[in-house]
Design an enzyme around this catalytic site. Structure first.
Site: not given
Ligand code: ASP
Length: 280
Positions: A154, A182, A185, A205-206
């Site tokens: 991200t 899904r 975040d 991890v969101g």
């Molecule tokens: N935060 C993002 C998600 O969970 C993934 C990432 O940060 O790469 O979708």
């Protein structure tokens, strides 16, 4: 004036030294370009500019190069927030647009500012964003190989402009292999939040980031008088009971820049005119 960007975590499929170096070089170049841009533009314009550059770079999991979901489709999310007006706009699970962050920019002028799924995609088409596939051969190969690459790449940017305004933008292709529907975040206040005191963009991890309300919590703590570094320390401590996977970047209104990650593999770069710093 200050700018800090992140390119997420090094994904498992991208741990080779050459890709690592390429990501660091890209971060350095984009941090520099964004700072140059900030000299003539507002914080809001700059975060959108920086995230657009990051979305266009296929090394990162946002825009071109986004992860593919379990049903073979790409759905992307992006948001931006103006710390001065406290307006946030975003798209959740949008499909086939080149730059999701630019759709979020467009939404900033509307009353309904966060759109999801087909509504977000229809809004984009209606407003002239042509259909564009952000899939890359590398992501397709990973998908075909059923490689759960955890492409946590991200992207995000926080900027403080010459007038003292703070803005933040974040964009993601998600976790990869997720169940369609899904929600990441990145287009929530847990992953992307700013006010006049501080701006924070997250990656990781969101689900963990939402559970911890990371960005909103750090900003609130700084607003209530806690120094930026302490606000990070306390908030990251709160991820520990469930081994939350998160990284975050921030700038406060005094120009302090800070970043922290729960698992040390995140890529950041900042620029303040004195030079570019790339952190590993
Ligand atoms: N935060 C993002 C998600 O969970 C993934 C990432 O940060 O790469 O979708």
């Amino acid at each position: 004036m200050k700018v800090i960007i992140h390119g997420g975590f090094f994904s498992e499929s991208h741990t080779d030294a050459t890709t690592k170096l390429a990501k660091q070089e890209a971060m350095s170049a984009i941090a520099k370009a964004s700072f140059e841009y900030l000299k003539e533009h507002t914080a809001m314009e700059t975060v959108a500019y920086a995230v657009t550059l990051l979305e266009d770079d296929t090394l990162f999991n946002a825009g071109s190069g986004s992860q593919i979901q379990s049903d073979g489709k790409i759905r992307m999310s992006a948001a931006l927030m103006d710390g001065t007006t406290q307006k946030m706009s975003g798209v959740i699970n949008i499909e086939e647009v080149k730059n999701p962050i630019q759709v979020a920019v467009k939404l900033m002028t509307f009353d309904d500012r966060v759109l999801g799924g087909g509504g977000a995609t229809n809004f984009a088409r209606y407003n002239g964003f042509e259909a564009y596939s952000t899939e890359t051969p590398q992501r397709r190969a990973e998908y075909e190989a059923k490689l759960e690459s955890k492409g946590l790449g991200t992207v995000g940017c926080v900027a403080l402009d010459a007038a003292g305004n703070i803005a933040v933008a974040t964009s993601t292709g998600g976790k990869g292999f997720e169940i369609p529907g899904r929600i990441s975040d990145s287009a929530t206040v847990a992953g992307n939040y700013a006010n006049e005191f501080c701006g924070v963009s997250c990656t990781g991890v969101g689900e963990d980031i939402v559970s911890n309300a990371t960005a909103a919590k750090i900003v609130t703590r700084v607003t209530d008088g806690m120094p930026l570094k302490e606000a990070f320390a306390k908030t990251f401590e709160e991820l520990k009971p469930y081994d939350g996977f998160c990284g975050a970047i921030a700038i406060d209104r005094n120009g302090n820049i800070y970043h922290q990650d729960s698992h040390p593999s995140m890529v950041f770069a900042s620029c303040d005119g004195a030079g570019v710093e790339v952190f590993k």
